[in-house]
Design an enzyme around this catalytic site. Structure first.
Site, PDB file in Angstrom:
ATOM      1  CB  VAL A 229      -0.959   0.008   1.210  1.00 49.63           C
ATOM      2  CG1 VAL A 229      -1.854  -1.223   1.180  1.00 49.63           C
ATOM      3  CG2 VAL A 229      -0.193   0.073   2.520  1.00 49.63           C
TER       4      VAL A 229
ATOM      5  CD  GLU B 142       5.814   4.876 -11.188  1.00 47.70           C
ATOM      6  OE1 GLU B 142       5.252   5.650 -11.978  1.00 47.70           O
ATOM      7  OE2 GLU B 142       5.636   4.887  -9.963  1.00 47.70           O
TER       8      GLU B 142
ATOM      9  CG  LEU C 215      19.186   5.364  -7.426  1.00 50.57           C
ATOM     10  CD1 LEU C 215      17.938   4.504  -7.549  1.00 50.57           C
ATOM     11  CD2 LEU C 215      20.068   5.185  -8.664  1.00 50.57           C
TER      12      LEU C 215
ATOM     13  CB  CYS D  37       9.583   6.731  -4.406  1.00 50.97           C
ATOM     14  SG  CYS D  37       8.102   5.703  -4.396  1.00 50.97           S
ATOM     15  CG  PHE D  38      13.976   9.780  -6.253  1.00 53.99           C
ATOM     16  CD1 PHE D  38      14.052   8.429  -5.964  1.00 53.99           C
ATOM     17  CD2 PHE D  38      14.622  10.255  -7.384  1.00 53.99           C
ATOM     18  CE1 PHE D  38      14.756   7.557  -6.781  1.00 53.99           C
ATOM     19  CE2 PHE D  38      15.335   9.401  -8.212  1.00 53.99           C
ATOM     20  CZ  PHE D  38      15.401   8.057  -7.910  1.00 53.99           C
TER      21      PHE D  38
HETATM   22  P1  NAD Z   1      -0.148   3.344  -5.182  1.00 57.74           P
HETATM   23  O1  NAD Z   1      -0.738   4.510  -4.499  1.00 57.74           O
HETATM   24  O2  NAD Z   1      -0.074   3.290  -6.664  1.00 57.74           O
HETATM   25  O3  NAD Z   1      -0.904   2.010  -4.713  1.00 57.74           O
HETATM   26  C1  NAD Z   1      -1.243   1.733  -3.396  1.00 57.74           C
HETATM   27  C2  NAD Z   1      -2.615   1.086  -3.382  1.00 57.74           C
HETATM   28  O4  NAD Z   1      -2.893   0.610  -2.063  1.00 57.74           O
HETATM   29  C3  NAD Z   1      -3.771   2.041  -3.736  1.00 57.74           C
HETATM   30  O5  NAD Z   1      -4.464   1.547  -4.859  1.00 57.74           O
HETATM   31  C4  NAD Z   1      -4.650   2.048  -2.462  1.00 57.74           C
HETATM   32  O6  NAD Z   1      -6.036   2.118  -2.748  1.00 57.74           O
HETATM   33  C5  NAD Z   1      -4.301   0.722  -1.842  1.00 57.74           C
HETATM   34  N1  NAD Z   1      -4.571   0.643  -0.398  1.00 57.74           N
HETATM   35  C6  NAD Z   1      -4.230   1.528   0.576  1.00 57.74           C
HETATM   36  N2  NAD Z   1      -4.637   1.078   1.771  1.00 57.74           N
HETATM   37  C7  NAD Z   1      -5.256  -0.114   1.568  1.00 57.74           C
HETATM   38  C8  NAD Z   1      -5.869  -1.071   2.424  1.00 57.74           C
HETATM   39  N3  NAD Z   1      -5.905  -0.888   3.751  1.00 57.74           N
HETATM   40  N4  NAD Z   1      -6.423  -2.168   1.862  1.00 57.74           N
HETATM   41  C9  NAD Z   1      -6.369  -2.371   0.527  1.00 57.74           C
HETATM   42  N5  NAD Z   1      -5.785  -1.505  -0.332  1.00 57.74           N
HETATM   43  C10 NAD Z   1      -5.237  -0.389   0.181  1.00 57.74           C
HETATM   44  O7  NAD Z   1       1.322   3.183  -4.561  1.00 57.74           O
HETATM   45  P2  NAD Z   1       2.608   2.513  -5.265  1.00 57.74           P
HETATM   46  O8  NAD Z   1       3.255   3.489  -6.172  1.00 57.74           O
HETATM   47  O9  NAD Z   1       2.231   1.165  -5.759  1.00 57.74           O
HETATM   48  O10 NAD Z   1       3.568   2.371  -4.005  1.00 57.74           O
HETATM   49  C11 NAD Z   1       3.324   1.430  -2.983  1.00 57.74           C
HETATM   50  C12 NAD Z   1       4.558   1.340  -2.103  1.00 57.74           C
HETATM   51  O11 NAD Z   1       5.669   0.871  -2.856  1.00 57.74           O
HETATM   52  C13 NAD Z   1       5.016   2.663  -1.495  1.00 57.74           C
HETATM   53  O12 NAD Z   1       5.504   2.414  -0.198  1.00 57.74           O
HETATM   54  C14 NAD Z   1       6.150   3.104  -2.390  1.00 57.74           C
HETATM   55  O13 NAD Z   1       7.097   3.894  -1.704  1.00 57.74           O
HETATM   56  C15 NAD Z   1       6.766   1.782  -2.775  1.00 57.74           C
HETATM   57  N6  NAD Z   1       7.467   1.777  -4.067  1.00 57.74           N
HETATM   58  C16 NAD Z   1       6.915   2.384  -5.151  1.00 57.74           C
HETATM   59  C17 NAD Z   1       7.552   2.327  -6.399  1.00 57.74           C
HETATM   60  C18 NAD Z   1       6.968   2.967  -7.619  1.00 57.74           C
HETATM   61  O14 NAD Z   1       7.636   2.947  -8.638  1.00 57.74           O
HETATM   62  N7  NAD Z   1       5.791   3.536  -7.588  1.00 57.74           N
HETATM   63  C19 NAD Z   1       8.736   1.599  -6.525  1.00 57.74           C
HETATM   64  C20 NAD Z   1       9.266   0.969  -5.396  1.00 57.74           C
HETATM   65  C21 NAD Z   1       8.614   1.063  -4.173  1.00 57.74           C
HETATM   66  C1  UGA Z   2      13.002   5.251  -8.524  1.00 62.79           C
HETATM   67  C2  UGA Z   2      14.172   4.270  -8.437  1.00 62.79           C
HETATM   68  O1  UGA Z   2      14.937   4.363  -9.640  1.00 62.79           O
HETATM   69  C3  UGA Z   2      13.673   2.846  -8.246  1.00 62.79           C
HETATM   70  O2  UGA Z   2      14.775   1.963  -8.070  1.00 62.79           O
HETATM   71  C4  UGA Z   2      12.777   2.793  -7.013  1.00 62.79           C
HETATM   72  O3  UGA Z   2      12.239   1.499  -6.847  1.00 62.79           O
HETATM   73  C5  UGA Z   2      11.643   3.790  -7.174  1.00 62.79           C
HETATM   74  O4  UGA Z   2      12.191   5.116  -7.367  1.00 62.79           O
HETATM   75  C6  UGA Z   2      10.760   3.877  -5.982  1.00 62.79           C
HETATM   76  O5  UGA Z   2      11.158   3.532  -4.874  1.00 62.79           O
HETATM   77  O6  UGA Z   2       9.653   4.365  -6.191  1.00 62.79           O
HETATM   78  P1  UGA Z   2      11.278   5.991 -10.402  1.00 62.79           P
HETATM   79  O7  UGA Z   2      11.016   7.130  -9.491  1.00 62.79           O
HETATM   80  O8  UGA Z   2      10.128   5.200 -10.898  1.00 62.79           O
HETATM   81  O9  UGA Z   2      12.255   4.935  -9.686  1.00 62.79           O
HETATM   82  O10 UGA Z   2      12.073   6.489 -11.689  1.00 62.79           O
HETATM   83  P2  UGA Z   2      13.594   6.950 -11.920  1.00 62.79           P
HETATM   84  O11 UGA Z   2      14.034   6.412 -13.196  1.00 62.79           O
HETATM   85  O12 UGA Z   2      14.440   6.672 -10.744  1.00 62.79           O
HETATM   86  O13 UGA Z   2      13.446   8.520 -12.089  1.00 62.79           O
HETATM   87  C7  UGA Z   2      13.115   9.369 -11.001  1.00 62.79           C
HETATM   88  C8  UGA Z   2      13.174  10.819 -11.446  1.00 62.79           C
HETATM   89  O14 UGA Z   2      14.532  11.224 -11.645  1.00 62.79           O
HETATM   90  C9  UGA Z   2      12.456  11.092 -12.763  1.00 62.79           C
HETATM   91  O15 UGA Z   2      11.774  12.320 -12.700  1.00 62.79           O
HETATM   92  C10 UGA Z   2      13.583  11.149 -13.765  1.00 62.79           C
HETATM   93  O16 UGA Z   2      13.270  11.902 -14.890  1.00 62.79           O
HETATM   94  C11 UGA Z   2      14.666  11.809 -12.940  1.00 62.79           C
HETATM   95  N1  UGA Z   2      16.035  11.545 -13.439  1.00 62.79           N
HETATM   96  C12 UGA Z   2      16.514  10.275 -13.453  1.00 62.79           C
HETATM   97  C13 UGA Z   2      16.818  12.597 -13.886  1.00 62.79           C
HETATM   98  O17 UGA Z   2      16.392  13.765 -13.873  1.00 62.79           O
HETATM   99  N2  UGA Z   2      18.080  12.335 -14.349  1.00 62.79           N
HETATM  100  C14 UGA Z   2      18.599  11.079 -14.368  1.00 62.79           C
HETATM  101  O18 UGA Z   2      19.763  10.903 -14.792  1.00 62.79           O
HETATM  102  C15 UGA Z   2      17.785  10.019 -13.919  1.00 62.79           C
END
Ligand code: NAD
Ligand code: UGA
Length: 462
Positions: free
Chosen positions: A90, A165, A227, A276-277
């Site tokens: 979540v 992403e 990163l 996230c960052f």
């Molecule tokens: P998101 O907001 O896209 O998805 C989270 C989902 O959880 C939502 O759809 C929400 O409705 C659901 N949710 C919340 N509470 C709930 C509950 N009690 N029961 C059922 N569903 C519930 O978030 P995300 O981007 O998938 O990120 C999730 C986690 O992963 C975060 O901690 C984030 O930091 C981490 N993370 C994200 C990324 C990324 O690229 N987005 C990458 C690595 C780690």
């Molecule tokens: C980042 C990390 O790369 C993942 O490993 C991690 O799992 C994730 O966060 C997370 O925890 O959510 P993400 O944010 O999806 O992934 O994408 P990145 O490719 O890392 O880019 C992050 C931001 O930095 C973007 O806005 C991108 O355009 C920017 N960026 C990246 C730069 O401006 N310059 C670069 O050289 C690289």
């Protein structure tokens, strides 16, 4: 052996991660649950283009297993009850209230999941932190599970996700590493092994790293901090380049060829975005402060300060270059997503640049290949800088880049979508007001070709 997996949270992490596990482990039933009914309905949509997360290759992989061993459902209790292993995936946003407001991670969704698991579970379960969490959160989860549960045994593992992403599917299929943290007890090690066995279906064993829980939790925050720090470092140098006649692309190449530095993540930009960052660094800063480690906190906070400065600097430069006023001028944004190949706009630099320019009374036109107009309004309204109707008046969305750029005073490139490079830039130029400006926040276009057409072209760091 794990036969039944539940994942709570069908977002950008839960959806793609479970789709890959289901595809690679046909003998495991994987159920992804969410409270958000629309999100689940979209994951089940017959038209695969309508699934809620846009990622290259994701549609195909979902189709491979959906309704075979991959299910999307709103019946959270049932999925918890059936599962041997539960991923909690979540959202963990920055707190917007109370102590730690603006810095600490808001763990209310995590706690709700833990309480629900405790209430429903009638047999032993492995609970896996997939969400990014502050170090030592597993302790809180364990306490809730053990003290409110039905007397069944829980093992808590930390298995942070490192996918980015836009490349989620390839990252999940070929991860640099999979990290699993668990308790150093017999039961803890057994639980780790069970999760290792799931990943070993497609990940080489020596890429599956096992640690204690706290190292795993802290490694995730640290990886994101490192990163983001690289991006802020190169962005800091980009400003110096602009003053000195150096070119940041050349500097990045020169330093990146040093194998100790490496070439990745050195692209100067309008600033990093994404959900996230910023959130994870703020969280790290908060944790450091809470232990009284002020120098550690200040060191990492500077990464965010630099990023905010870079976004602000970009918008200020647009105003300055357009003769110190953008009032009533049409400025076209190419791109709104925080990076290419995603429809995710969370914390995108575009939002902040637009906000600054709307404050200066500019009219913003937007074209993004994957972002819809209601999302742009939602993003601007979230800042609460002005009323929703004012935001609506100040922005207009287009589904075609040529219409978006027609009669514009300037174009700002906010996302590095590949298609922007292939446009007929002569045609765009012909239909713009003159002088026609391009502010390239991603150093995407070929400067000499664009200037040859007649544009006044500015990129980052040169
Ligand atoms: P998101 O907001 O896209 O998805 C989270 C989902 O959880 C939502 O759809 C929400 O409705 C659901 N949710 C919340 N509470 C709930 C509950 N009690 N029961 C059922 N569903 C519930 O978030 P995300 O981007 O998938 O990120 C999730 C986690 O992963 C975060 O901690 C984030 O930091 C981490 N993370 C994200 C990324 C990324 O690229 N987005 C990458 C690595 C780690
Ligand atoms: C980042 C990390 O790369 C993942 O490993 C991690 O799992 C994730 O966060 C997370 O925890 O959510 P993400 O944010 O999806 O992934 O994408 P990145 O490719 O890392 O880019 C992050 C931001 O930095 C973007 O806005 C991108 O355009 C920017 N960026 C990246 C730069 O401006 N310059 C670069 O050289 C690289």
């Amino acid at each position: 052996m794990i036969k039944n997996i539940c994942c709570i949270g069908a977002g950008y992490v839960g959806g793609p991660t479970m789709a890959v596990i289901a595809a690679k482990c046909p003998n495991i039933k994987v159920t992804v649950v969410d409270l958000n009914q629309k999100r689940i309905a979209d994951w089940n949509d017959q038209n695969i283009d309508n699934i809620p997360v846009y990622e290259p290759g994701l549609g195909e992989i979902v189709l491979e297993s959906r309704n075979k061993n991959l299910f999307f459902s709103t019946n959270v209790d049932e999925a918890i009850d059936e599962a041997d292993l539960i991923f909690i995936s979540v959202n963990t946003p920055t707190k917007t209230y109370g102590s730690g407001k603006g810095m600490a991670a808001d763990l209310k969704y995590i706690e709700l999941c833990a309480r629900q698991i405790a209430r429903v579970a009638k047999n032993d379960k492995i609970v896996v932190e997939k969400s990014t969490l502050p170090v030592r959160t597993a302790e809180a989860i364990k306490s809730i599970l053990d003290n409110t549960g039905n007397g069944v045994q829980f093992q808590i593992l930390s298995n942070p996700e490192f996918l980015a992403e836009g490349t989620a599917v390839t990252d999940l299929l070929n991860p640099d590493r999979v990290l699993i943290g668990g308790e150093n007890s017999v039961e803890g090690q057994k639980a780790i092994q069970k999760l290792v066995d799931v990943y070993a279906n497609w990940v080489e064993r020596d890429k599956i790293l096992t640690t204690n829980v706290w190292s795993s939790e802290l490694s995730k925050l640290t990886a994101n901090a490192f990163l983001a720090q690289r991006v802020s470092s190169i962005n800091a140098i980009s400003e110096l380049c602009e003053k000195t006649g150096a070119n940041v692309n050349e500097v990045a190449k020169a330093i990146g060829m040093d194998s100790r530095i490496g070439p990745k993540f050195l692209k100067a930009s309008v600033g990093f975005g994404g959900s996230c960052f910023q959130k994870d660094i703020l969280n790290l800063v908060y944790i450091a402060k809470s232990f009284g480690l002020n120098e550690v906190a200040d060191y990492w906070e500077q990464v965010i300060i630099m990023n905010d400065h870079q976004k602000r600097r970009f918008s200020r430069n647009i105003v300055k270059t357009l003769y110190n006023t953008v009032a009533d001028k049409k400025i076209t944004f190419l791109g709104w997503a925080f990076k290419k190949d995603t429809n995710d706009t969370r914390e995108s630099a575009a939002i902040y640049v637009a906000d600054d320019l709307i404050n200066e009374q500019a009219r913003i036109a937007v074209y993004d290949p994957k972002v819809e107009s209601n999302q742009i309004q939602t993003d601007l309204n979230y800042l609460e800088s002005r009323s929703a109707s004012e935001n609506e008046k100040a922005t207009k969305c287009f589904d075609n880049p040529y219409d978006a750029c027609k009669d514009a005073h300037a174009i700002a490139i906010l996302t590095e979508w590949d298609e922007f490079k292939t446009y007929d830039w002569q045609k765009i130029y012909d239909n713009m007001l003159k002088p026609a400006f391009v502010f390239d926040g991603r150093n995407l276009l070929d400067a000499s070709k664009i200037k040859e057409i007649g544009f006044i072209y500015q990129s980052i760091g040169s």
